[in-house]
Write a protein that holds these residues in place. Structure first.
Motif, PDB file in Angstrom:
ATOM      1  N   HIS A 149       0.819  -1.217   0.000  1.00  0.00           N
ATOM      2  CA  HIS A 149       0.000   0.000   0.000  1.00  0.00           C
ATOM      3  C   HIS A 149       0.851   1.265   0.000  1.00  0.00           C
ATOM      4  N   ALA A 177      -0.543   4.044  -2.120  1.00  0.00           N
ATOM      5  CA  ALA A 177      -1.964   4.357  -1.960  1.00  0.00           C
ATOM      6  C   ALA A 177      -2.150   5.752  -1.380  1.00  0.00           C
ATOM      7  N   LEU A 209      -7.854   4.433   1.337  1.00  0.00           N
ATOM      8  CA  LEU A 209      -7.643   3.603   2.516  1.00  0.00           C
ATOM      9  C   LEU A 209      -8.878   3.595   3.410  1.00  0.00           C
ATOM     10  N   GLN A 269      -6.938   1.327   8.025  1.00  0.00           N
ATOM     11  CA  GLN A 269      -5.676   1.409   7.284  1.00  0.00           C
ATOM     12  C   GLN A 269      -5.034   2.780   7.443  1.00  0.00           C
TER      13      GLN A 269
END
Length: 265
Positions: free
Chosen positions: A141, A144, A149, A153
């Motif tokens: 991730h 990201a 998210l 997260q």
């Protein structure tokens, strides 16, 4: 073991770690904190040992978050002394990390860039940032953006960012209040795991008594108007802990008794 033997009063908590033969990492001797004429905090004294987990609980407005800001060096207008490893704190230091109630990620930066923001480097080129993302379960991730998210997260990224400077103490202000119950339990276990792995101490503000007792070696109960240290509850149970342990329930009952006595609910 009775609940009385599990709980100890706040009297004599200052330098309690030294009395047990443990070194002191954080030493708080706060005589007073005012906002204008209002006295917010009064006569708060406690210490935290390296690797120890301590929670602050108490009614809304008792000064828990204010106390955390003082320890973080974000507010230096108080009467008293706060020291880290024997040295008086005079402002923000890389040796103390902070995780806020909300992740507060920069929306235009990737997860890795948010973690590495303190260094000014690109997270994708920073092995330390990438390693922390792996450690909090976000391998893959790194690129990201926050909008992609989940809440859990995003808070994992915030924890990784709090660990980036390799602090000796991590402060957390209700870090899991915005996530669902199951995510919260997962993040609690994650937090304990990374704290043990890095050998850092935690000072946590929470309104969740189950969370405070499950995570902590000690729970400090604050009174209000002004905020004072009312009682210290020790949690002499080894980690990992079983959330179903009746000893945890007994300690929660002790904490509820104290909070009821100060009319926090």
């Amino acid at each position: 073991m009775t609940t009385a033997s599990l709980a100890a009063s706040a009297a004599g908590t200052h330098h309690a770690d030294e009395a047990r033969g443990r070194a002191t990492l954080l030493d708080v001797d706060l005589r007073a904190k005012h906002y204008g004429p209002r006295r917010i905090l009064d006569a708060i004294r406690f210490s935290i040992a390296p690797g120890e987990v301590v929670s602050l609980v108490g009614p809304s407005g008792c000064g828990k978050s204010t106390l955390l800001r003082l320890v973080a060096g974000l507010d230096r207008d108080y009467d008293g002394r706060i020291a880290l490893a024997g040295s008086t704190l005079r402002g923000v230091t890389r040796e103390i990390g902070f995780v806020f109630q909300e992740p507060r990620l920069f929306p235009w930066l990737s997860a890795a860039d948010n973690v590495a923001f303190d260094s000014g480097r690109k997270g994708r080129d920073d092995a330390h940032a990438l390693g922390l993302l792996r450690e909090v379960g976000l391998d893959g991730h790194a690129d990201a953006l926050p909008r992609s998210l989940s809440g859990g997260q995003a808070q994992r990224v915030a924890i990784a960012r709090g660990l980036y400077t390799r602090p000796r103490l991590l402060l957390l202000d209700e870090p899991f209040s915005a996530v669902d119950a199951f995510t919260r339990m997962k993040l609690q276990d994650l937090l304990l795991g990374v704290a043990r792995h890095h050998g850092i101490a935690l000072l946590l503000v929470t309104h969740d008594l189950d969370e405070a007792i499950y995570l902590s070696d000690r729970v400090l109960v604050l009174d209000a108007d002004p905020g004072r240290l009312r009682r210290e509850l020790r949690v002499p149970l080894p980690h990992p802990r079983d959330r179903r342990d009746l000893a945890l329930a007994a300690l929660k009952a002790e904490a509820l008794t104290e909070l009821h006595a100060i009319h926090s609910f």
